[in-house]
Design a protein around this motif. Structure first.
Motif, PDB file in Angstrom:
ATOM      1  N   LYS A 115    -122.033  87.700  60.443  1.00  0.00           N
ATOM      2  CA  LYS A 115    -120.722  87.886  60.339  1.00  0.00           C
ATOM      3  C   LYS A 115    -120.248  86.514  59.495  1.00  0.00           C
ATOM      4  O   LYS A 115    -119.199  86.064  59.781  1.00  0.00           O
ATOM      5  CB  LYS A 115    -119.732  87.943  61.393  1.00  0.00           C
ATOM      6  N   ASN A 116    -121.081  86.353  58.705  1.00  0.00           N
ATOM      7  CA  ASN A 116    -120.851  84.983  57.722  1.00  0.00           C
ATOM      8  C   ASN A 116    -120.951  83.676  58.608  1.00  0.00           C
ATOM      9  O   ASN A 116    -120.098  82.517  58.072  1.00  0.00           O
ATOM     10  CB  ASN A 116    -119.628  84.911  57.059  1.00  0.00           C
TER      11      ASN A 116
ATOM     12  N   ARG B 260    -116.978  80.535  61.632  1.00  0.00           N
ATOM     13  CA  ARG B 260    -116.454  79.954  60.565  1.00  0.00           C
ATOM     14  C   ARG B 260    -115.021  79.746  60.517  1.00  0.00           C
ATOM     15  O   ARG B 260    -114.470  78.511  60.312  1.00  0.00           O
ATOM     16  CB  ARG B 260    -116.655  80.848  59.254  1.00  0.00           C
TER      17      ARG B 260
END
Length: 183
Positions: A66-67, A162
Protein backbone atom coordinates in the motif's frame (compact mmCIF):
# COMPACT_ATOMS: atom_id res chain seq x y z
CA UNK A 1 -17.56 -5.91 21.09
CA UNK A 2 -18.34 -7.08 17.54
CA UNK A 3 -17.16 -3.80 15.98
CA UNK A 4 -13.76 -3.75 17.69
CA UNK A 5 -10.86 -3.67 15.21
CA UNK A 6 -7.98 -4.85 17.40
CA UNK A 7 -7.08 -7.52 19.94
CA UNK A 8 -5.84 -6.88 23.46
CA UNK A 9 -2.48 -8.23 24.60
CA UNK A 10 -4.26 -10.98 26.57
CA UNK A 11 -6.27 -11.95 23.48
CA UNK A 12 -3.08 -12.09 21.41
CA UNK A 13 -1.57 -14.47 23.98
CA UNK A 14 -4.73 -16.64 23.89
CA UNK A 15 -4.64 -16.66 20.09
CA UNK A 16 -0.99 -17.74 20.01
CA UNK A 17 -1.66 -20.39 22.69
CA UNK A 18 -4.51 -21.78 20.54
CA UNK A 19 -1.93 -22.78 17.90
CA UNK A 20 -0.36 -25.32 20.29
CA UNK A 21 -2.09 -28.33 18.78
CA UNK A 22 -2.41 -29.52 15.20
CA UNK A 23 -0.15 -30.54 12.38
CA UNK A 24 0.71 -26.92 11.50
CA UNK A 25 1.19 -25.69 15.06
CA UNK A 26 4.82 -24.62 14.65
CA UNK A 27 4.15 -22.73 11.41
CA UNK A 28 0.99 -21.09 12.69
CA UNK A 29 2.53 -19.93 15.97
CA UNK A 30 5.41 -18.37 14.04
CA UNK A 31 3.03 -16.63 11.62
CA UNK A 32 0.83 -15.19 14.36
CA UNK A 33 3.78 -13.94 16.39
CA UNK A 34 5.37 -12.28 13.38
CA UNK A 35 2.08 -10.78 12.23
CA UNK A 36 1.54 -9.18 15.67
CA UNK A 37 5.13 -8.21 16.51
CA UNK A 38 5.74 -6.48 13.18
CA UNK A 39 2.20 -5.31 12.45
CA UNK A 40 2.16 -7.21 9.18
CA UNK A 41 -0.69 -7.03 6.74
CA UNK A 42 -1.75 -10.52 5.65
CA UNK A 43 -0.30 -9.95 2.16
CA UNK A 44 3.01 -8.85 3.69
CA UNK A 45 3.05 -12.04 5.74
CA UNK A 46 2.40 -14.25 2.71
CA UNK A 47 5.12 -12.48 0.71
CA UNK A 48 7.87 -12.98 3.33
CA UNK A 49 10.78 -14.94 1.89
CA UNK A 50 13.26 -17.09 3.76
CA UNK A 51 16.03 -14.64 2.86
CA UNK A 52 14.07 -11.73 4.45
CA UNK A 53 15.08 -13.23 7.81
CA UNK A 54 18.65 -12.72 8.98
CA UNK A 55 19.11 -14.91 12.05
CA UNK A 56 22.81 -13.99 12.31
CA UNK A 57 21.87 -10.36 13.00
CA UNK A 58 18.29 -10.92 14.24
CA UNK A 59 16.84 -8.64 11.57
CA UNK A 60 13.79 -9.01 9.34
CA UNK A 61 13.31 -7.06 6.11
CA UNK A 62 9.68 -6.14 5.55
CA UNK A 63 8.49 -4.97 2.15
CA UNK A 64 5.47 -2.88 3.07
CA UNK A 65 2.51 -2.75 0.73
CA UNK A 66 0.00 0.00 0.00
CA UNK A 67 2.82 2.38 -0.93
CA UNK A 68 4.32 2.10 2.55
CA UNK A 69 7.96 2.37 3.49
CA UNK A 70 9.90 -0.89 3.55
CA UNK A 71 11.71 -1.37 6.86
CA UNK A 72 14.15 -3.51 8.81
CA UNK A 73 12.95 -4.58 12.26
CA UNK A 74 14.86 -6.37 14.99
CA UNK A 75 13.62 -9.87 15.73
CA UNK A 76 12.48 -10.50 19.29
CA UNK A 77 13.76 -13.42 21.38
CA UNK A 78 10.44 -15.26 21.48
CA UNK A 79 10.04 -14.78 17.76
CA UNK A 80 13.57 -16.01 16.94
CA UNK A 81 12.77 -19.28 18.74
CA UNK A 82 9.51 -19.62 16.78
CA UNK A 83 11.32 -18.95 13.48
CA UNK A 84 14.05 -21.49 14.25
CA UNK A 85 11.41 -24.06 15.24
CA UNK A 86 9.52 -23.40 11.99
CA UNK A 87 12.62 -23.62 9.82
CA UNK A 88 13.39 -27.05 11.34
CA UNK A 89 10.03 -28.47 10.21
CA UNK A 90 9.56 -26.39 7.06
CA UNK A 91 11.52 -28.93 5.02
CA UNK A 92 8.73 -31.47 5.63
CA UNK A 93 6.28 -29.32 3.63
CA UNK A 94 5.76 -29.71 -0.11
CA UNK A 95 7.76 -27.23 -2.20
CA UNK A 96 10.09 -26.48 0.71
CA UNK A 97 12.76 -25.49 -1.78
CA UNK A 98 10.79 -22.34 -2.73
CA UNK A 99 11.73 -18.87 -1.50
CA UNK A 100 8.51 -18.29 0.49
CA UNK A 101 8.89 -18.39 4.26
CA UNK A 102 5.42 -19.73 4.98
CA UNK A 103 4.16 -22.70 3.03
CA UNK A 104 0.86 -24.44 2.65
CA UNK A 105 0.76 -28.08 3.71
CA UNK A 106 -0.46 -28.78 0.15
CA UNK A 107 2.53 -27.10 -1.46
CA UNK A 108 3.51 -23.59 -2.39
CA UNK A 109 3.08 -20.24 -0.72
CA UNK A 110 0.37 -20.01 1.94
CA UNK A 111 -2.60 -17.98 0.72
CA UNK A 112 -4.30 -14.94 2.22
CA UNK A 113 -7.55 -16.91 2.40
CA UNK A 114 -5.87 -19.72 4.31
CA UNK A 115 -4.45 -17.25 6.85
CA UNK A 116 -7.87 -15.60 7.31
CA UNK A 117 -9.42 -19.01 7.92
CA UNK A 118 -6.68 -20.07 10.35
CA UNK A 119 -6.85 -16.88 12.41
CA UNK A 120 -10.66 -16.96 12.52
CA UNK A 121 -10.56 -20.57 13.74
CA UNK A 122 -7.84 -19.88 16.32
CA UNK A 123 -9.90 -16.94 17.57
CA UNK A 124 -12.85 -19.26 18.14
CA UNK A 125 -10.64 -21.90 19.82
CA UNK A 126 -9.19 -19.21 22.08
CA UNK A 127 -12.68 -18.11 23.15
CA UNK A 128 -12.23 -14.56 21.88
CA UNK A 129 -15.66 -12.97 21.64
CA UNK A 130 -15.07 -11.01 18.42
CA UNK A 131 -14.71 -12.24 14.84
CA UNK A 132 -10.93 -12.37 14.65
CA UNK A 133 -9.20 -11.52 11.37
CA UNK A 134 -5.53 -10.91 10.48
CA UNK A 135 -5.69 -7.10 10.34
CA UNK A 136 -6.66 -7.12 14.03
CA UNK A 137 -3.09 -8.24 14.79
CA UNK A 138 -1.70 -5.23 12.90
CA UNK A 139 -3.96 -2.90 14.88
CA UNK A 140 -3.01 -4.72 18.10
CA UNK A 141 0.63 -4.00 17.29
CA UNK A 142 -0.10 -0.28 16.81
CA UNK A 143 -2.03 -0.04 20.08
CA UNK A 144 0.64 -2.05 21.94
CA UNK A 145 3.32 0.37 20.71
CA UNK A 146 1.20 3.34 21.84
CA UNK A 147 0.60 1.69 25.23
CA UNK A 148 4.38 1.34 25.63
CA UNK A 149 4.71 5.11 25.15
CA UNK A 150 6.03 5.13 21.57
CA UNK A 151 5.33 8.41 19.84
CA UNK A 152 3.20 8.67 16.73
CA UNK A 153 6.16 9.15 14.35
CA UNK A 154 7.90 6.01 15.62
CA UNK A 155 4.69 3.98 15.24
CA UNK A 156 4.27 5.45 11.75
CA UNK A 157 7.76 4.31 10.77
CA UNK A 158 7.38 0.91 12.43
CA UNK A 159 4.12 0.15 10.60
CA UNK A 160 5.36 1.66 7.34
CA UNK A 161 2.61 4.28 7.03
CA UNK A 162 3.22 7.04 4.51
CA UNK A 163 0.42 9.18 5.94
CA UNK A 164 0.48 9.90 9.67
CA UNK A 165 -3.33 10.11 9.66
CA UNK A 166 -3.29 6.32 9.40
CA UNK A 167 -1.22 6.18 12.60
CA UNK A 168 -2.91 8.65 14.95
CA UNK A 169 -5.72 6.19 15.70
CA UNK A 170 -3.28 4.31 17.93
CA UNK A 171 -2.14 7.27 20.01
CA UNK A 172 -5.31 9.39 20.03
CA UNK A 173 -7.19 6.97 22.29
CA UNK A 174 -4.25 6.31 24.62
CA UNK A 175 -4.84 8.04 27.97
CA UNK A 176 -1.27 7.28 29.07
CA UNK A 177 0.01 10.02 26.79
CA UNK A 178 -1.53 12.57 29.19
CA UNK A 179 -0.03 11.02 32.35
CA UNK A 180 2.88 13.50 32.49
CA UNK A 181 0.56 16.51 32.36
CA UNK A 182 0.13 18.11 35.76
CA UNK A 183 -1.81 21.37 35.74
Amino acid sequence: MAGRKYLTHLEIEKLVAATAVGKNAVRDKCMLLMCFIHGLRVSELTKLRVNDIELATNIIHISRLKNGFSVHHPLQIREVKAIKDWLKVRSQYLDSDTEWLFLSRHGGQISRQQIYRLIRNYGKQAGINVNVHPHMLRHACGFALADKGCDTRLIQDYLGHRNIQNTVIYTASNAERFRAINI
